[in-house]
Design a protein around this motif. Structure first.
Motif, mmCIF file in Angstrom:
data_model
loop_
_atom_site.group_PDB
_atom_site.id
_atom_site.type_symbol
_atom_site.label_atom_id
_atom_site.label_comp_id
_atom_site.label_asym_id
_atom_site.label_seq_id
_atom_site.Cartn_x
_atom_site.Cartn_y
_atom_site.Cartn_z
ATOM 1 N N ARG A 149 44.469 95.215 36.966
ATOM 2 C CA ARG A 149 43.551 95.136 38.106
ATOM 3 C C ARG A 149 44.161 94.386 39.284
ATOM 4 O O ARG A 149 43.525 93.541 39.914
ATOM 5 C CB ARG A 149 42.234 94.473 37.682
ATOM 6 N N SER A 206 45.071 94.430 42.884
ATOM 7 C CA SER A 206 44.530 95.227 43.991
ATOM 8 C C SER A 206 45.616 95.798 44.887
ATOM 9 O O SER A 206 45.483 96.896 45.422
ATOM 10 C CB SER A 206 43.572 94.372 44.836
ATOM 11 N N GLU A 207 46.727 95.050 45.032
ATOM 12 C CA GLU A 207 47.754 95.492 45.978
ATOM 13 C C GLU A 207 49.099 94.884 45.603
ATOM 14 O O GLU A 207 49.193 93.718 45.229
ATOM 15 C CB GLU A 207 47.375 95.066 47.403
#
Length: 569
Positions: free
Chosen positions: A17, A19-20
């Protein structure tokens, strides 16, 4: 079409997980993925640790196995414990290699260690099959310590932690195919060359970002007489009034004794109000703390945990350099230094604890006092304290980055703010700096006009600009208002900024660069009009105009307007 590396990065992002993965992080991961050494320099808060956190998972995907492991060299036990806790929360096996660890478990993916451990008590474990067959990366976090701590001190002729300069030996014990990654937030061009040489890096990639943190405003406040209570009264009052909603502040001190002095001051002054939400007597809920090399481990853990949470109960920490490296500090937008750091690199590291989100306006306030630059303070740091052009420029010069930050104006530093012409400079100054400068102006003159508010200053600036416009004539078309009138924006800024010391037109003439007596008189009349009217208005709302407080505020301004005589210059 997505290549193998990008596909593996996508799978890791989905699994954990993430995000970036930012461009600089991707560049580092791709270079290591392809077996290259990497020198990785990026500002605090830019996510350097992500490179070693996800690399063993990337390696597993590449090989189809599940035994990939990385070694991470880290300087502080507290930092290692924090990183291990973070990885375990993600379901990953990480251990701290110490003399008590007899063997490395097969499921371990992260082996954290100090240089001393790797080169002495646990050196033999580097030659075990577990390491030799499964190691996929050797990461050195806070790589600037190789120079800072590993090299001999010029005065003592001894290194603080000499094993740091010997990390190249660790490299020689590992398989030649294992890439080395050195990570730091601050290393000058000269330091980078030394680090590369000492660690034996070859065929390496450089991923080097500017250490400039545009969301931090830098300022220096010199206190001729260092009164601890007066300097920190603003922070004490904030805790007393707002409890756990008080602004979070990190205070760096040059000595452990200074930490103790501040801790004692806050204890004595705040008493039961120094504890969160009425929990007086429970040290675990104290809203201020110390953090240095002699602080007990359980206290360190408590402080780190609190600062890793946006709304942790610890609002102020008094610390030495032991606090900060690699710690994911959240919700902190003000870092104070009581005396300068030893070097520019140290100052960038420490002040970089503020505003790690990279977005929120943050402040680095350096308090200097007599003789504070004596001792082991670099020439670059001394120049930073004393320079008169731009703080940020002096900070970044040793790193050989050419940048244009002229657009920052008053958000850059206190010196750039002093030459800014806008009306918002005061609002962008930290509340602590405002408090310190108010204290200084109060001490700097006998006849001080007290309680000059920000709104009054804005009124003064606006009315002085209006007066300036009345001086305009046809010459302005050719020379500009500043040159043709002599009543410059810089003059207006200086008068408004230092209005606290103005007790009469004679002070205006003496302290500021007026070109004629007419400008002096009109300026004096404008200041008097604003301060006298505001004070009289305030007195009418609270009582008689003869109240002693009102008399104190307005004693310099109750007069008839001065009129320029015909024979004045």
């Amino acid at each position: 079409m997505m290549n193998e590396f990008d596909e593996h990065v996508r799978l890791v992002k989905d699994k954990f997980r993430v995000s970036e993965v930012r461009e600089h992080q991707r560049n580092v991961l791709e270079a290591v993925y392809n077996g290259k050494d990497v020198f990785f320099m990026a500002p605090t808060g830019s996510g350097k640790s992500l490179s070693y956190e996800i690399f063993p998972i990337l390696s597993d995907l590449r090989t189809g196995k599940s035994d990939s492991m990385v070694i991470v060299v880290s300087p502080l036990t507290a930092l290692i414990d924090s990183q291990i806790e973070k990885l375990k929360a993600c379901g990953l096996c990480a251990i701290h290699l110490t003399s008590e660890v007899e063997s490395i478990p097969p499921q371990c993916k992260y082996l954290f260690a100090s240089p001393e451990t790797l080169l002495t008590t646990n050196r033999h474990q580097l030659l075990t099959p577990r390491v030799q067959n499964s190691l996929v990366g050797f990461f050195i976090d806070e790589g600037h310590c190789i120079i800072k701590w590993g090299k001999n001190d010029a005065k003592t002729k001894k290194a603080f932690r000499g094993h740091y300069a010997r990390l190249g030996e660790v490299r020689s014990l590992l398989p030649a195919s294992v890439p080395l990654v050195v990570m730091t937030a601050t290393a000058t061009a000269a330091a980078r060359r030394d680090i590369v040489k000492l660690t034996g890096m070859h065929n390496y990639a450089e991923v080097v970002l500017s250490p400039n943190r545009r969301n931090i405003r830098y300022s220096v406040v010199h206190l001729p007489k260092f009164d601890l209570y007066a300097a920190f009264k603003h922070i004490i009052d904030d805790i007393e009034d707002n409890n756990t909603s008080a602004e979070r502040v990190i205070v760096y001190c040059r000595k452990k004794e200074h930490c103790s002095d501040l801790f004692e001051l806050f204890s004595t002054t705040l008493g039961e109000k120094g504890f969160a939400n009425g929990t007086f007597g429970d040290d675990r809920t104290r809203m201020y703390a110390m953090f240095h090399s002699k602080t007990q481990d359980d206290v360190k853990s408590s402080v780190l945990k609190s600062f890793s949470e946006e709304n942790g109960h610890v609002r102020v920490v008094f610390c030495t350099v032991a606090f900060g490296m690699g710690i994911d500090v959240k919700g902190t937008y003000c870092v104070v230094h009581v005396g300068p750091s030893n070097s520019i690199e140290d100052y960038l590291q420490e002040s970089g604890r503020a505003g790690r989100d990279g977005k929120s306006q943050s402040h680095a306030v350096l308090i200097t006092y007599p003789r504070c630059t004596s001792g082991n303070v670099s020439d670059e740091m001394k120049d930073y304290c004393k320079n008169t052009d731009c703080r940020r420029k002096r900070l970044l010069e040793p790193f050989n980055f050419v940048e244009d930050y002229s657009d920052m104006g008053h958000k850059c530093c206190d010196l750039c703010s002093s030459s800014c012409d806008c009306l918002d400079c005061y609002q962008c100054t930290s509340s602590l700096e405002k408090s310190l400068r108010t204290m200084l102006s109060t001490e700097s003159a006998e006849n001080i006009i007290h309680h000059v508010t920000p709104s009054q200053k804005l009124d003064m600036q606006s009315k002085l600009l209006d007066y300036r416009n009345t001086l305009v004539d046809e010459r302005t078309l050719f020379h500009g208002i500043d040159i043709s009138t002599g009543f410059t924006r810089a003059l207006i800024h200086d008068v408004v900024k230092n209005v606290g010391i103005v007790s009469g037109p004679d002070i205006l003439k003496e302290k500021f660069n007026f070109i004629c007596q007419e400008h002096v008189i009109e300026t004096w009349n404008i200041l008097c009009e604003i301060l006298e009217n505001d004070s009289l208005s305030d007195s009418e709302s609270v009582g008689s105009s003869s109240d002693s407080d009102t008399e104190t505020i307005t004693k310099h301004f109750r007069r008839r307007p001065l009129i320029l005589s015909s024979d004045s210059e």
